[in-house]
Write an enzyme that holds these catalytic residues in place. Sequence first.
Site, mmCIF file in Angstrom:
data_model
loop_
_atom_site.group_PDB
_atom_site.id
_atom_site.type_symbol
_atom_site.label_atom_id
_atom_site.label_comp_id
_atom_site.label_asym_id
_atom_site.label_seq_id
_atom_site.Cartn_x
_atom_site.Cartn_y
_atom_site.Cartn_z
ATOM 1 N N GLY A 231 0.806 -1.217 0.000
ATOM 2 C CA GLY A 231 0.000 0.000 0.000
ATOM 3 C C GLY A 231 0.836 1.262 0.000
ATOM 4 N N ASP A 284 5.532 0.744 8.056
ATOM 5 C CA ASP A 284 4.175 0.581 8.599
ATOM 6 C C ASP A 284 3.960 -0.885 8.973
ATOM 7 O OD1 ASP A 284 1.530 1.313 9.311
ATOM 8 O OD2 ASP A 284 0.790 0.704 7.343
ATOM 9 N N LYS A 314 2.798 1.130 16.745
ATOM 10 C CA LYS A 314 1.619 0.416 17.217
ATOM 11 C C LYS A 314 1.525 0.538 18.741
ATOM 12 C CE LYS A 314 1.571 -0.859 12.947
ATOM 13 N NZ LYS A 314 0.785 -0.125 11.961
#
Length: 358
Positions: A231, A284, A314
């Site tokens: 992505g 990510d 996270k």
Amino acid sequence: MDELIVSNEQHNDQQLQKDVHCKFVCTANHGFAPYAQEELRRRFGSLKSSVLIPGEVFVTTLQEDMGEATERITTRPLIFLRHLFPVHLEVPSEDADEALRVIEQHLSQQAYLEQTQVSIQVRKTEGSSWTANPAALRDEIQQRLASLELGYSVQDPEWIISLFAADKVWYVGVSRPADNLSDWNGGAIRFQREEGQISRAKFKLLEAEQQFGIAFEGFRNAVDIGAAPGGWTSFLLERGMRVTAIDPAKMHPSLQDHRNLRVISKNAGEVKFREHEFDLLVCDMSWSPKQMAKLVTGLLHCLQMGGTAVVTVKLLTKKPMALIDEMMLVFEAARMQIQGAKQLFHNRDEITLYMIKY
């Protein structure tokens, strides 16, 4: 006698300072409102808050002048506070028609709004006396303000008229877009999903671009750590960069044979690069934050001096603020200057860090 006068003046000054206060309706990502409240408490010392939407929206009172409080928040944004608007009017909401009449009267008296471009942003709770949807309430307000000859614009308005229609009170405020932290209603920024888009992860970079003012078109050679399914890689390729994607998992088939893409099917800890090979590093990964930080800092030698890093952290802990402080210290020790840290609308249980190597 003089001492008595001075004492009275000091008492009056203290009383005046005590009476100065301002109120905001504040929004955080769902579940993170308590951390936004804690950040405000750290910034301003004391505050009073009440919940409007559990875990997400609250109204808070600060013992500070409205202008000074707004400046202190906007010049050094908080991590978990996504959006806010100042409360200039509170209207009892048992009778929606009467509440609208009061709001109409109040806004019609604001001469500075006449013939300007505005955006009317409306949100409501389930128990609100306005039973139709927020869009209908926005249209109703727009019709009632016809005398102001307003222009309406979703993008780049001069003013934002905000209304939160709660169950007992309706909160109204007028502000410049920049003073709301986001010019989207509640900070809920929306991007249109494109045909063939690999994942919604792309929206994180699009939002980071706007939030932090990152000029992605200016980078030439990027490395994406933990890239699969691609992505973020696809976003960087669209911006014209050469991209090195690192991940043992498979990349999306649409990226196969892209002329500007090099895929290294290994764990990031097994890869070696030349010094200063890249001007952008992104990560990510859905890994533990400490493991992510270890992998990223182990590859920072390949980032040019003055190069940019964008990583997500996270928040896999019950103490996210302590974790964030720890991660910032790790990256600062690795000679990364943190330019911005924010829980974006498209972040979930994570925040985004924007850093520059020095």
